[in-house]
Design an enzyme around this catalytic site. Structure first.
Site, PDB file in Angstrom:
ATOM      1  N   VAL A   4       0.836  -1.200   0.000  1.00 23.02           N
ATOM      2  CA  VAL A   4       0.000   0.000   0.000  1.00 23.02           C
ATOM      3  C   VAL A   4       0.866   1.243   0.000  1.00 23.02           C
ATOM      4  O   VAL A   4       0.618   2.195  -0.749  1.00 23.02           O
ATOM      5  CB  VAL A   4      -0.951   0.004   1.213  1.00 23.02           C
ATOM      6  CG1 VAL A   4      -1.704   1.323   1.292  1.00 23.02           C
ATOM      7  CG2 VAL A   4      -1.939  -1.155   1.109  1.00 23.02           C
TER       8      VAL A   4
ATOM      9  N   PRO B 116      11.223   0.456   9.553  1.00 21.49           N
ATOM     10  CA  PRO B 116      12.441  -0.346   9.677  1.00 21.49           C
ATOM     11  C   PRO B 116      12.810  -0.956   8.321  1.00 21.49           C
ATOM     12  O   PRO B 116      11.922  -1.333   7.544  1.00 21.49           O
ATOM     13  CB  PRO B 116      12.048  -1.427  10.693  1.00 21.49           C
ATOM     14  CG  PRO B 116      10.957  -0.792  11.494  1.00 21.49           C
ATOM     15  CD  PRO B 116      10.190   0.048  10.512  1.00 21.49           C
TER      16      PRO B 116
ATOM     17  N   GLY C  34      11.133  -3.930   6.912  1.00 21.96           N
ATOM     18  CA  GLY C  34       9.717  -3.809   6.565  1.00 21.96           C
ATOM     19  C   GLY C  34       9.466  -3.253   5.181  1.00 21.96           C
ATOM     20  O   GLY C  34       8.300  -3.148   4.765  1.00 21.96           O
TER      21      GLY C  34
ATOM     22  N   ASP D  61      -7.166   2.270   4.939  1.00 23.50           N
ATOM     23  CA  ASP D  61      -8.256   1.338   5.239  1.00 23.50           C
ATOM     24  C   ASP D  61      -9.045   1.708   6.494  1.00 23.50           C
ATOM     25  O   ASP D  61      -9.758   0.863   7.048  1.00 23.50           O
ATOM     26  CB  ASP D  61      -7.717  -0.100   5.361  1.00 23.50           C
ATOM     27  CG  ASP D  61      -8.803  -1.131   5.055  1.00 23.50           C
ATOM     28  OD1 ASP D  61      -9.684  -0.831   4.226  1.00 23.50           O
ATOM     29  OD2 ASP D  61      -8.765  -2.224   5.658  1.00 23.50           O
TER      30      ASP D  61
END
Length: 256
Positions: free
Chosen positions: A33, A53, A56, A119
């Site tokens: 996303v 991080p 990630g 979301d």
């Protein structure tokens, strides 16, 4: 109730083209996303900082970090990321931690920074729509957070309906407007209204194909008509602009 004026339909969003060029935008997260959000921001020439991080980051976000397209802060989000001296104009979060996302949203509210929490429509100051892009042309379809997948399908359908070369024709219109302002630089309300009215009439009369076929000589000839107020057809401009060419009529201009 009178039908003279537009009927009000509440519950919508104010659709705007947000000029974010050279402004600081903070993206929290580095997954799929976030990658999509980053593409939209970079296309709008924003200065993007990703807080996440290193482990990630997905492949696409890592690529943009490694190639210097975005700035990277290798840690989780901290309130100091929103300090006034950082001049953050917008925050986007895309992390799999609802509680952390809500905390970030609350920080943004305190700092009066517009935010989009992926979301979670209730924690969004604005939504991302599905965008069709063709050069300078951008068409956004928004479902106000109700159906992003459906918005994408509608956007594709609209894109298929547009004439081929629409983006190129808009580029030509932009060039014509700039040339007209140089030829008729008046700044009074009357001057501006006249230019806008004449340009509107040209756009109403000329097709996408006409603008695509227009070259610099055609453009100069067209601008020469401005003072008279006349809006010639493309054929009139082309025929009048090519005195050294012998034209053989084959019916392609649609004359009877």
């Amino acid at each position: 109730m009178s039908t003279k004026f537009p009927e009000i339909q509440g519950g919508g969003s104010l659709i705007l083209a947000w000029q974010i060029k050279n402004k600081e935008v903070l993206v929290v997260g580095g997954g799929e996303v976030a990658a999509g959000r980053i593409v939209n921001l970079l296309n709008a020439d924003a200065k993007v900082t990703v807080v996440c991080p290193r482990e990630g980051l997905n492949e696409e976000v890592a690529y943009r970090v490694d190639h210097g397209q975005v700035r990277h802060i290798d840690r989780i989000f901290l309130p100091l990321d929103l300090e006034p001296e950082r001049k953050v104009a917008m925050v986007l979060t895309a992390v799999d931690d609802p509680e952390a996302s809500t905390r970030i949203w609350k920080y943004c509210k305190e700092m009066k920074i517009p935010a989009n929490i992926a979301d979670v429509p209730s924690e969004c100051d604005f939504y991302f729509g599905s965008v069709h892009r063709d050069g300078p042309l951008q068409i956004m379809v928004s479902t106000n957070g109700n159906g992003p997948r459906l918005a994408a399908a509608i956007r594709r359908q609209i894109g298929r309906m547009l004439p081929k070369g629409t983006g190129d024709s808009i580029e030509k219109v932009g060039q014509l407007r700039r040339r007209l302002r140089r030829a008729a630089p008046g700044k009074s309300t009357r001057d501006i209204s006249k230019r806008m009215g004449w340009m509107s009439a040209v756009c109403d009369r000329w097709s996408t194909e006409d603008f695509n076929a227009m070259d610099d000589e055609d453009m100069e000839t067209l601008v020469d008509y401005y003072e008279s107020g006349k809006v010639p057809s493309f054929e009139e401009v082309r025929l009048g602009n090519r005195g050294d060419v012998v034209w053989e009529f084959d019916g392609s201009f649609g004359w009877m």
